[in-house]
Design an enzyme around this catalytic site. Structure first.
Site, mmCIF file in Angstrom:
data_model
loop_
_atom_site.group_PDB
_atom_site.id
_atom_site.type_symbol
_atom_site.label_atom_id
_atom_site.label_comp_id
_atom_site.label_asym_id
_atom_site.label_seq_id
_atom_site.Cartn_x
_atom_site.Cartn_y
_atom_site.Cartn_z
ATOM 1 N N ASP A 130 3.553 -6.424 3.274
ATOM 2 C CA ASP A 130 3.128 -5.335 4.162
ATOM 3 C C ASP A 130 3.473 -5.680 5.609
ATOM 4 O O ASP A 130 2.652 -5.560 6.507
ATOM 5 C CB ASP A 130 1.619 -5.072 4.010
ATOM 6 C CG ASP A 130 1.166 -3.885 4.865
ATOM 7 O OD1 ASP A 130 2.016 -3.032 5.199
ATOM 8 O OD2 ASP A 130 -0.027 -3.817 5.206
ATOM 9 N N GLU A 140 -4.977 2.048 2.640
ATOM 10 C CA GLU A 140 -5.012 0.879 3.525
ATOM 11 C C GLU A 140 -5.123 1.310 4.979
ATOM 12 O O GLU A 140 -5.844 0.703 5.765
ATOM 13 C CB GLU A 140 -3.743 0.033 3.327
ATOM 14 C CG GLU A 140 -3.770 -1.305 4.068
ATOM 15 C CD GLU A 140 -3.275 -1.245 5.504
ATOM 16 O OE1 GLU A 140 -3.567 -2.169 6.272
ATOM 17 O OE2 GLU A 140 -2.612 -0.261 5.885
ATOM 18 N N GLU A 141 -4.398 2.386 5.320
ATOM 19 C CA GLU A 141 -4.273 2.743 6.738
ATOM 20 C C GLU A 141 -5.583 3.183 7.372
ATOM 21 O O GLU A 141 -5.835 2.908 8.534
ATOM 22 C CB GLU A 141 -3.217 3.849 6.913
ATOM 23 C CG GLU A 141 -1.793 3.417 6.579
ATOM 24 C CD GLU A 141 -1.240 2.360 7.526
ATOM 25 O OE1 GLU A 141 -1.965 1.900 8.415
ATOM 26 O OE2 GLU A 141 -0.071 1.987 7.351
ATOM 27 N N ASP A 165 6.417 0.621 6.515
ATOM 28 C CA ASP A 165 4.960 0.467 6.330
ATOM 29 C C ASP A 165 4.437 1.586 5.450
ATOM 30 O O ASP A 165 4.126 2.656 5.951
ATOM 31 C CB ASP A 165 4.277 0.467 7.699
ATOM 32 C CG ASP A 165 2.797 0.154 7.606
ATOM 33 O OD1 ASP A 165 2.359 -0.355 6.562
ATOM 34 O OD2 ASP A 165 2.076 0.423 8.581
ATOM 35 N N HIS A 212 0.829 -1.214 0.000
ATOM 36 C CA HIS A 212 0.000 0.000 0.000
ATOM 37 C C HIS A 212 0.857 1.256 0.000
ATOM 38 O O HIS A 212 1.820 1.377 0.748
ATOM 39 C CB HIS A 212 -1.032 0.005 1.125
ATOM 40 C CG HIS A 212 -0.471 -0.011 2.517
ATOM 41 N ND1 HIS A 212 -0.088 1.134 3.171
ATOM 42 C CD2 HIS A 212 -0.243 -1.027 3.381
ATOM 43 C CE1 HIS A 212 0.345 0.822 4.385
ATOM 44 N NE2 HIS A 212 0.273 -0.480 4.537
ATOM 45 N N HIS A 214 3.777 2.838 12.167
ATOM 46 C CA HIS A 214 2.868 3.980 12.432
ATOM 47 C C HIS A 214 3.493 5.074 13.298
ATOM 48 O O HIS A 214 2.771 5.784 13.986
ATOM 49 C CB HIS A 214 1.578 3.511 13.131
ATOM 50 C CG HIS A 214 0.743 2.574 12.315
ATOM 51 N ND1 HIS A 214 -0.455 2.068 12.764
ATOM 52 C CD2 HIS A 214 0.917 2.059 11.073
ATOM 53 C CE1 HIS A 214 -0.975 1.272 11.843
ATOM 54 N NE2 HIS A 214 -0.156 1.247 10.806
HETATM 55 ZN ZN LIG Z 1 0.846 -1.487 6.282
#
Ligand SMILES: [Zn+2]
Length: 462
Positions: free
Chosen positions: A358, A330-331, A296, A284, A429
């Site tokens: 991912d 995606e997030e 990520d 993503h 994140h």
């Molecule tokens: Zn991810």
């Protein structure tokens, strides 16, 4: 013909077929070893990841960064000479963090103690003047229910449960703790809480706060929520131990805007024998608006493009169409994956398999398949082709968040790259997820493993 002549003939044929087979096996091995060398020497993924994370570090859906990354990725695949590069329209959730959040206390002696905090994705803002309230420290959603409205109303609930370190695979540790982020805010609101702070779902021994989405339930008022760095959470817990009446000041400035138009970015190398059959590989493109979304999931996206690029550079002409997909949103919405699946069903596209990376740009260890046992058995026979110390197992697992909707929609088997997971949740994140946190060789081994899997599926089918 006498018997011994027949035996000799049969034996000769046996040896001939055997040598043919081993030649084929050797030629596959030779080709695959070259894939790994190509990745490690030319380092295409690392170069692309550097450019992506430098030019577009913040790629949350609906943002300028995401927009720029979409255009840039499309251009990269066009410049590589892929046969067909196009955008797929996706309406995405659009949330903005706004000005930097604040969380602090002023103690009895008038000293200000500040905490490291990030609003959770989708959080509403606090009032302009912020919120100042007493804090109720809890370990779980159940504890909120046990304490009840009497103890919770008008307070800030502080979910202080730590990452579950007992698991060898850190994804289990994440799953064991993440409900305080996803469901904690609404649970607290049901009992009258006015805001929530959580201990970040982080394995790191540091003070980086880790964001991620919350989900507001329909049966509870929406209240603002943020995540504290692990060291900040330690400090707040300690202060509350000595003074349970201590008040916390909280200011969050985020807002949800109307859905925005964005895109999945898709690039293909057309198949020479069965162009209508697709082997998809992706990650993503969107990432949180802190750090650089390097692990990520800049890594997974650049690995997918690079896997195709390596096969192309080696002069490989695939039988089936190879398709790299950079999913968006995606997030905080998963709209890219859902739109891709809807479109595939509408167009009656035939996917042989969908592959996703991912889980960070770390040393590859395995693949996890969501698909029939017969497919798993066939793939496990391919383990002999992967060089030692790369892919050591192919197991039942979860393909990936962006390809899962396709599996649900039409049953396409999905498979996810499983890298070493020990450090992923130190970065995930958070502002720590930057390009320099990705090791070049580990990243490229992941790319080569994906290119190898694509090659094997293309050669042997499923
Ligand atoms: Zn991810």
């Amino acid at each position: 013909m006498n018997k011994s002549f027949v035996y000799t003939l049969l034996f000769g044929l046996f040896v001939f077929w055997g040598s043919l087979f081993s030649q084929t096996k050797d030629s596959h091995k030779t080709f695959i070893n070259k894939i790994y060398s190509e990745a490690l020497v030319k380092t295409p993924t690392h170069k692309l990841l550097k450019e992506l994370t430098t030019k577009f570090p913040h790629r949350l859906s609906g943002s300028k960064g995401a927009d720029g990354a979409v255009k840039w990725t499309k251009q990269v695949m066009q410049d590589f000479g892929f046969d067909n590069v196009f955008l797929q329209d996706v309406m995405v959730e659009h949330w903005e963090r706004g000005e930097k959040e604040q969380a602090y206390i002023v103690d009895k002696n008038g000293n200000k103690v500040e905490f490291s905090i990030l609003a959770l994705g989708r959080s509403i803002s606090t009032p302009e003047s912020g919120i100042t309230a007493e804090v109720v420290k809890v370990q779980s959603l159940d504890e909120v229910a046990e304490l009840g409205r009497e103890k919770i109303e008008g307070k800030i609930v502080f979910y202080n449960r730590s990452f579950e370190h007992k698991h060898l695979r850190t994804f289990s540790g994440y799953v064991g703790t993440v409900n305080q982020r996803t469901k904690g805010p609404s649970q607290a609101a049901r009992y009258g809480a006015i805001a929530v702070v959580i201990r970040s779902v982080s394995s790191g021994d540091d003070d980086f706060p880790h964001t991620g989405t919350l989900g507001y339930a329909k049966d509870a008022p929406q209240i603002p929520a943020g995540a504290l760095g692990n060291h900040s959470a330690n400090k707040l817990a300690e202060i509350l131990e000595s003074n349970p009446q201590q008040k916390l000041f909280l200011k969050i400035n985020s807002q949800t805007l109307p859905d925005a138009k964005s895109y999945n970015v898709i690039g293909e190398i057309k198949g020479s024998e069965h162009p209508e059959k697709i082997i998809a590989v992706g990650g993503h493109l969107d990432a949180w608006d802190v750090g650089q979304g390097a692990h990520d999931d800049g890594s997974g996206c650049m690995q997918s493009i690079s896997a195709l690029k390596i096969l192309q550079r080696m002069g490989y002409k695939p039988k089936h169409t190879l398709r790299a997909v950079m999913f968006i949103n995606e997030e905080n919405g998963l709209r890219g994956g859902k739109t891709y699946a809807d479109s595939a069903v509408n167009k009656k596209e035939k996917h042989i398999i969908a592959i996703e990376s991912d889980a960070g740009g770390f040393t590859p260890r395995a693949f996890g398949l969501k698909g029939p046992d017969s497919t798993l058995a066939k793939m496990q026979e391919w383990l002999k082709y992967f060089p030692d110390y790369t892919i050591e197992s192919i197991k039942k697992g979860y393909g990936g968040p962006d390809i899962n909707p396709l599996n649900k929609a039409d049953g396409t088997p999905t498979i996810g790259l499983v890298p070493d997971s020990q450090r992923y949740f130190d970065f995930h994140h958070s502002p720590a997820d930057v390009f320099s946190a990705v090791n070049k060789r580990e990243l490229e081994l992941g790319t080569a493993s994906m290119a190898t899997l694509i090659y094997l599926v293309d050669q042997f089918g499923l």
